[in-house]
Design an enzyme around this catalytic site. Structure first.
Site, short mmCIF file in Angstrom:
data_model
loop_
_atom_site.label_atom_id
_atom_site.label_comp_id
_atom_site.label_asym_id
_atom_site.label_seq_id
_atom_site.Cartn_x
_atom_site.Cartn_y
_atom_site.Cartn_z
N HIS A 1 57.06 75.12 16.18
CA HIS A 1 58.06 74.81 17.21
C HIS A 1 58.85 73.54 16.89
O HIS A 1 59.93 73.32 17.42
CB HIS A 1 57.35 74.67 18.56
CG HIS A 1 58.30 74.80 19.71
ND1 HIS A 1 58.97 75.96 20.01
CD2 HIS A 1 58.71 73.89 20.64
CE1 HIS A 1 59.74 75.78 21.08
NE2 HIS A 1 59.60 74.52 21.47
N ASP B 1 56.18 79.91 14.95
CA ASP B 1 56.15 79.19 16.24
C ASP B 1 55.15 79.87 17.17
O ASP B 1 55.38 81.00 17.61
CB ASP B 1 57.56 79.21 16.84
CG ASP B 1 57.68 78.37 18.10
OD1 ASP B 1 56.64 78.00 18.67
OD2 ASP B 1 58.82 78.10 18.51
N SER C 1 64.82 73.89 21.74
CA SER C 1 63.74 74.32 22.62
C SER C 1 64.26 74.50 24.05
O SER C 1 65.12 75.34 24.28
CB SER C 1 62.59 73.30 22.52
OG SER C 1 61.47 73.74 23.23
C1 MLT Z 1 59.51 74.03 25.70
O1 MLT Z 1 58.52 73.46 25.25
O2 MLT Z 1 60.43 73.41 26.17
C2 MLT Z 1 59.50 75.50 25.65
O3 MLT Z 1 59.06 75.96 24.48
C3 MLT Z 1 60.81 76.09 25.93
C4 MLT Z 1 61.13 75.97 27.39
O4 MLT Z 1 60.24 75.72 28.19
O5 MLT Z 1 62.31 76.15 27.73
#
Ligand code: MLT
Length: 217
Positions: free
Chosen positions: A190, A159, A107
């Site tokens: 996700h 996702d 992520s």
């Molecule tokens: C997260 O939750 O971290 C996002 O999906 C990805 C990010 O903000 O880089």
């Protein structure tokens, strides 16, 4: 702004192959998050696990964001340069090979790893990107890698936080730049699943297998 030091944990390999895994957590994680996965990559890897320097409501991240999936791209650039400078310093301090680093990011961690690929295309030996999003969409650098590192590119096909056409554009950008993408679309959201982890480890073993042990006489 000056670079800040990054919190990290370093575990040298028991039977070194030369590869150092750079573990990069997701939003709200820290340097301990991905450590349990590291041993599945084999005893031959050094492990460097880093905590993001940015806090969002108390949650560590690797760069600031303006909203869900909307990145502060000036900060993405700054934090990427900060991380690259840190890697040069810490490799000297801990004594690992800075040319043999494989990033493993989930992520937000996948996104700072992706930014390293775009801004430092010769730096990493490879990268596992679990749930990646393109970190730089403004003034996208013209990227070309002569090193052609392998990249495990693993979006979740369900996702809700990503826009599928944006994922395709990002994959095309990386491929056109010369990165060798192995694509696995896991039919999930996700969250990180065992299938993602297994896919990343299989990919790692294919590309970074330990050299066969020399037969003893
Ligand atoms: C997260 O939750 O971290 C996002 O999906 C990805 C990010 O903000 O880089």
């Amino acid at each position: 702004m000056t670079y800040q030091p990054l919190h990290y944990l370093y575990q040298p390999a028991t039977t070194p192959t030369g590869v150092t895994l750079l573990l990069l957590h997701g939003t709200g994680g820290d340097e301990r998050d991905l450590l349990p996965l590291a041993q599945s990559f084999g005893p031959g890897v050094n492990v460097l696990s880093v905590r993001g320097n940015v806090l969002e409501g108390g949650m560590p991240r690797f760069f600031r964001r303006l909203g869900m999936g909307v990145f502060d791209e000036d900060d993405v650039r700054f934090r990427t340069h900060e991380l690259a400078a840190f890697l040069a310093q810490v490799s000297e301090k801990e004594g690992f090979d800075p040319t043999n680093i494989v990033a493993v990011g989930y992520s937000n961690g996948a996104n700072i790893a992706g930014s390293l690929l775009l801004l430092y295309p010769e730096l990493l030996a490879g990268a596992v990107l679990w749930r990646p999003m393109q970190p730089l969409t403004r003034d996208v650098p013209v990227v070309h890698t002569t090193r052609r590192p392998p990249v495990f590119f693993n979006p979740g096909s369900r996702d809700p936080t990503v826009d599928p056409p944006a994922t395709e554009r990002y994959a095309t950008l990386l491929t056109t730049a010369g990165f060798q993408l192995t694509r696995q679309d896991t039919p999930t959201g996700h969250n990180l699943t065992q299938a993602d982890v297994d896919g990343g480890i299989t990919w790692f073993r294919q590309h970074f297998a330990a050299p066969a042990a020399t037969a003893s006489r």
